[in-house]
Design a protein around this motif. Sequence first.
Motif, short mmCIF file in Angstrom:
data_model
loop_
_atom_site.label_atom_id
_atom_site.label_comp_id
_atom_site.label_asym_id
_atom_site.label_seq_id
_atom_site.Cartn_x
_atom_site.Cartn_y
_atom_site.Cartn_z
N THR A 21 -7.21 3.95 6.17
CA THR A 21 -8.56 3.75 6.64
C THR A 21 -8.35 2.35 7.45
N LEU A 22 -8.98 2.41 8.68
CA LEU A 22 -8.78 1.59 9.55
C LEU A 22 -10.15 0.91 10.16
N GLY A 23 -10.26 -0.19 10.42
CA GLY A 23 -11.27 -0.73 11.37
C GLY A 23 -11.11 -0.30 12.88
N ALA A 24 -12.40 -0.03 13.63
CA ALA A 24 -12.15 0.38 15.02
C ALA A 24 -11.37 -0.60 15.83
N GLY A 25 -11.41 -1.82 15.58
CA GLY A 25 -10.59 -3.04 16.27
C GLY A 25 -9.16 -2.95 16.31
N MET A 26 -8.46 -2.04 15.47
CA MET A 26 -7.14 -2.23 15.27
C MET A 26 -6.42 -1.46 16.24
N GLN A 28 -2.72 0.39 17.67
CA GLN A 28 -2.11 1.54 17.12
C GLN A 28 -0.58 0.74 16.36
N LYS A 29 -0.22 -0.43 17.02
CA LYS A 29 0.78 -1.15 16.48
C LYS A 29 0.54 -1.82 15.28
N GLU A 30 -0.64 -2.25 14.98
CA GLU A 30 -1.09 -2.94 13.76
C GLU A 30 -1.15 -1.93 12.78
N VAL A 31 -1.50 -0.79 13.08
CA VAL A 31 -1.84 0.28 11.97
C VAL A 31 -0.41 0.89 11.62
N ASP A 32 0.58 0.96 12.54
CA ASP A 32 1.92 1.42 12.18
C ASP A 32 2.72 0.32 11.42
N MET A 33 2.58 -0.98 11.86
CA MET A 33 3.07 -2.02 11.16
C MET A 33 2.60 -1.83 9.63
N PHE A 34 1.26 -2.02 9.37
CA PHE A 34 0.73 -1.78 8.20
C PHE A 34 1.15 -0.79 7.26
N THR A 35 1.29 0.54 8.00
CA THR A 35 1.69 1.52 6.93
C THR A 35 3.08 1.73 6.78
N ALA A 36 4.07 1.11 7.79
CA ALA A 36 5.36 0.97 7.62
C ALA A 36 5.61 -0.02 6.42
N GLU A 37 4.97 -1.32 6.59
CA GLU A 37 4.87 -2.26 5.51
C GLU A 37 4.49 -1.81 4.05
N HIS A 38 3.90 -0.74 3.98
CA HIS A 38 3.25 -0.09 2.93
C HIS A 38 3.66 1.20 2.30
N PRO A 39 5.11 1.36 2.29
CA PRO A 39 5.65 2.65 1.97
C PRO A 39 5.13 3.23 0.71
N LEU A 40 5.18 4.48 0.49
CA LEU A 40 4.85 5.06 -0.71
C LEU A 40 6.10 5.72 -1.58
N GLU A 41 5.93 6.23 -2.59
CA GLU A 41 6.80 6.68 -3.66
C GLU A 41 7.86 7.88 -2.92
N VAL A 70 -1.58 0.98 22.64
CA VAL A 70 -2.95 1.44 22.96
C VAL A 70 -3.68 1.02 21.68
N GLY A 71 -5.10 1.09 21.75
CA GLY A 71 -5.98 0.88 20.83
C GLY A 71 -6.34 2.07 20.10
#
Length: 491
Positions: free
Chosen positions: A88-93, A95-108, A133-134
């Motif tokens: 779930t992300l705010g519209a100002g994020m 792509q790079k920020e989203v990818d970095m965030f999910t990569a930094e929070h891997p799952l089991e 891109v945004g």
Amino acid sequence: MLTPGFSSMSMSMAPWSAYTASGSLGSQGASSAGVGPRITFPLPMGLGMAPGSFPMAMGMLPLSLPQEGGGFGVVAPARPVHPHAYVTLGAGMRQKEVDMFTAEHPLEGYSGVTGERQERVVPYHMPSSAHPVGSSILLLAGFGFISRMYGLSVDNVVEIEMVLADGRIVIVSEDSDPDLWWAIRGAGPAFGIATRYKVRAFPVPVVFAGNLIYRFHRATAASLIKHVRDCIKGAPRELYANVLLTAGPADKDSLVVVQMCYVGSKEQGMEYLNAISSWDGERCLLNEVNEKSYLAQQDSVAQILRGKGQSAIFNESDVTSNRSGSMLAGRQWFIRSSLIHSLPDDIINQTVIQFSNTPIGCTWIFELSGGAIADFEDTPIPKEQREAVWTVAALHQWEMGIDDPRCIESAEEWIDGTIGKVALGGPFPSFIGRHEPPSRTIACFGKNWARLTELKRKYDPGCFFKNNFWPLDKNGQPVEPLSNEPPSPSP
Ligand SMILES: Cc1cc2nc3c(=O)[nH]c(=O)nc-3n(C[C@H](O)[C@H](O)[C@H](O)COP(=O)(O)OP(=O)(O)OC[C@H]3O[C@@H](n4cnc5c(N)ncnc54)[C@H](O)[C@@H]3O)c2cc1C
């Protein structure tokens, strides 16, 4: 379910960021990457070139400590537990920020080394375009490295919070308002302002990906493009590939870059690299295809498109300091794109001749499309465009303040003249630029345009939302290109 411990980290990044997992695959549910953690090292420079002499990551691969999980250049070989997660992300994020965030929070996942279930080992990523891109791709299409496996970005959004023309703030989903839900996943900016998205993200433990780089020679480039076309014909959905021509920078050779991204291990993707690299018409200047994290691969397009005066060394500190996504600031862009079913020899021959006369800063790209993109139908993007085999784009960048008409004319001549002979209507809407005539915007939606105009009358009868994705005024009359949005600010 909100995974424990993630919410406070996400809140520090953006108020809307959260990351949840759903479902369960069991141990057989996804392919195994099958390799252990590894360190990557600087490549020998070779070729007598100084770092930064090419507009891309010629010099180094990232050096990083071995660890499982996400991060640039870090291989995460574990097998996933969940078929997908939600981000779930705010519209100002961006792509790079989203990818970095999910990569930094891997799952089991199940360790690729011991087979044991472990916490925080599999990174998940939402299907999106490559950086830079945004997040408006979530309203407009969004084509990228895993689209052939999972569909476009708009195919994986499950909920959008939006402000409508009448001032209402609504949470739109398949169940809440089917008409609006259909319209906003392709023509979203014409219907409202998105403030939050919820999107499916998929496990991408490792990719076998990178670039093969050749000098552009007018005499041999067509043969290379045809070879790549033939090698990837009928490839599985795990394989993304493109071939691009990029001009300059000043005093440097133009290049042909073949980029591949196999979602899986080296062992699985090697046959495609072997096939592509068997072309012997020119010496390959660099082959840096290797196992890496999806995050590193996502940033590779930004590396290629990077302008002069920027560091061409690809390392973690550069990437982190570019969280704002501002590395391409100070340049202006012109984009023209198209979708095609076939890439005949004569189109390739003509492309190479035309490209040899383009100004510095022009990149022309053929990307393998299709796969899962054609599985989705319930959006304004027509089935015929979804079934296209190639997406084609001219991405031209030049300095703000320089007025070189060839930057625009050469893109238009190639896409409209040469590619136009085999084009299927318009491009994916995310590739529509500001300068497009109304007919090209309308062509993006094909037979779905009639339903879109009906829904525009229903949700925004006064044409409150004016932008290049809605080329008609409130009386249904075409508006001039550029008149819907303000021009770029002067430098
Ligand atoms: C170098 C480069 C590479 C690209 N590569 C790809 C690619 O690989 N795949 C791909 O699919 N596309 C690609 N594109 C195209 C890109 O997806 C579009 O330019 C996209 O619109 C960029 O997203 P943005 O959020 O930065 O757009 P913006 O320029 O900020 O916005 C685009 C439009 O969406 C509207 N908009 C923005 N935010 C919202 C919102 N929250 N609510 C409603 N409307 C909004 C804006 O008004 C504008 O009309 C590329 C573009 C460039 C410049």
